[in-house]
Write a protein that holds these residues in place. Structure first.
Motif, PDB file in Angstrom:
ATOM      1  N   ALA A  87      20.858  -2.180  38.020  1.00 20.87           N
ATOM      2  CA  ALA A  87      21.431  -3.521  38.096  1.00 20.87           C
ATOM      3  C   ALA A  87      21.208  -4.142  39.474  1.00 20.87           C
ATOM      4  O   ALA A  87      20.927  -5.337  39.584  1.00 20.87           O
ATOM      5  CB  ALA A  87      22.923  -3.481  37.774  1.00 20.87           C
ATOM      6  N   SER A  88      21.304  -3.327  40.522  1.00 20.93           N
ATOM      7  CA  SER A  88      21.120  -3.873  41.873  1.00 20.93           C
ATOM      8  C   SER A  88      19.683  -4.358  42.073  1.00 20.93           C
ATOM      9  O   SER A  88      19.454  -5.348  42.754  1.00 20.93           O
ATOM     10  CB  SER A  88      21.491  -2.835  42.923  1.00 20.93           C
ATOM     11  N   VAL A  89      18.715  -3.673  41.467  1.00 23.72           N
ATOM     12  CA  VAL A  89      17.317  -4.120  41.560  1.00 23.72           C
ATOM     13  C   VAL A  89      17.146  -5.441  40.809  1.00 23.72           C
ATOM     14  O   VAL A  89      16.450  -6.342  41.276  1.00 23.72           O
ATOM     15  CB  VAL A  89      16.358  -3.037  41.018  1.00 23.72           C
ATOM     16  N   GLN A  90      17.809  -5.551  39.668  1.00 25.36           N
ATOM     17  CA  GLN A  90      17.745  -6.800  38.901  1.00 25.36           C
ATOM     18  C   GLN A  90      18.297  -7.969  39.720  1.00 25.36           C
ATOM     19  O   GLN A  90      17.786  -9.074  39.644  1.00 25.36           O
ATOM     20  CB  GLN A  90      18.559  -6.661  37.611  1.00 25.36           C
ATOM     21  N   LEU A  91      19.335  -7.714  40.512  1.00 22.90           N
ATOM     22  CA  LEU A  91      19.947  -8.786  41.298  1.00 22.90           C
ATOM     23  C   LEU A  91      19.113  -9.159  42.518  1.00 22.90           C
ATOM     24  O   LEU A  91      19.161 -10.297  42.978  1.00 22.90           O
ATOM     25  CB  LEU A  91      21.356  -8.373  41.739  1.00 22.90           C
ATOM     26  N   ARG A  92      18.360  -8.205  43.057  1.00 23.71           N
ATOM     27  CA  ARG A  92      17.549  -8.492  44.254  1.00 23.71           C
ATOM     28  C   ARG A  92      16.367  -9.400  43.973  1.00 23.71           C
ATOM     29  O   ARG A  92      15.911 -10.120  44.844  1.00 23.71           O
ATOM     30  CB  ARG A  92      17.005  -7.181  44.836  1.00 23.71           C
ATOM     31  N   GLY A 134      17.843 -10.432  34.439  1.00 29.48           N
ATOM     32  CA  GLY A 134      19.127  -9.833  34.777  1.00 29.48           C
ATOM     33  C   GLY A 134      19.891 -10.650  35.805  1.00 29.48           C
ATOM     34  O   GLY A 134      21.106 -10.802  35.730  1.00 29.48           O
ATOM     35  N   ARG A 135      19.169 -11.180  36.758  1.00 24.24           N
ATOM     36  CA  ARG A 135      19.797 -12.025  37.782  1.00 24.24           C
ATOM     37  C   ARG A 135      20.306 -13.326  37.166  1.00 24.24           C
ATOM     38  O   ARG A 135      21.408 -13.790  37.486  1.00 24.24           O
ATOM     39  CB  ARG A 135      18.792 -12.327  38.871  1.00 24.24           C
ATOM     40  N   ALA A 136      19.538 -13.886  36.254  1.00 25.94           N
ATOM     41  CA  ALA A 136      19.978 -15.105  35.558  1.00 25.94           C
ATOM     42  C   ALA A 136      21.221 -14.820  34.719  1.00 25.94           C
ATOM     43  O   ALA A 136      22.154 -15.634  34.680  1.00 25.94           O
ATOM     44  CB  ALA A 136      18.846 -15.637  34.682  1.00 25.94           C
TER      45      ALA A 136
END
Length: 98
Positions: free
Chosen positions: A2-7, A12-14
């Motif tokens: 999840a942290s990679v998706q947010l970076r 995932g960030r959307a």
């Protein structure tokens, strides 16, 4: 994951930003993203299992029936336990007391 998706700029960030816009806290939005990612991984794993059972290539998987002719094979001499105790190898005494 999840942290990679947010970076990075990912779906995932959307998704995370949509949850924040709905009024979720940051931790709730991250939890929702983790759940979404784990659901996607689970779906892919179950699809892979189904494909391996009926796929056009590869092994079809294990069968539940044994291919052995005798369910209780006889033990040969190499598998039998040895008679008597094993040889004892004494340790070297400690010559430097602490």
């Amino acid at each position: 994951m999840a942290s990679v998706q947010l970076r990075h700029d990912t779906p995932g960030r959307a998704y995370y930003r949509r949850r924040l816009a709905e009024g979720k806290t940051a931790m709730e939005a991250i939890r929702a993203l983790k759940r979404r990612l784990s659901d996607a991984v689970y779906r892919q794993m179950t699809r892979d299992i189904e494909r391996s059972r009926t796929g056009p290539r590869g092994q079809p998987g294990a069968t539940l029936q044994s291919s052995a002719t005798d369910p209780n094979p006889e033990v040969n001499s190499s598998e039998q336990s040895l008679a008597g105790p094993t040889d004892h190898h004494p340790r070297t005494p400690n010559t430097n007391p602490a």
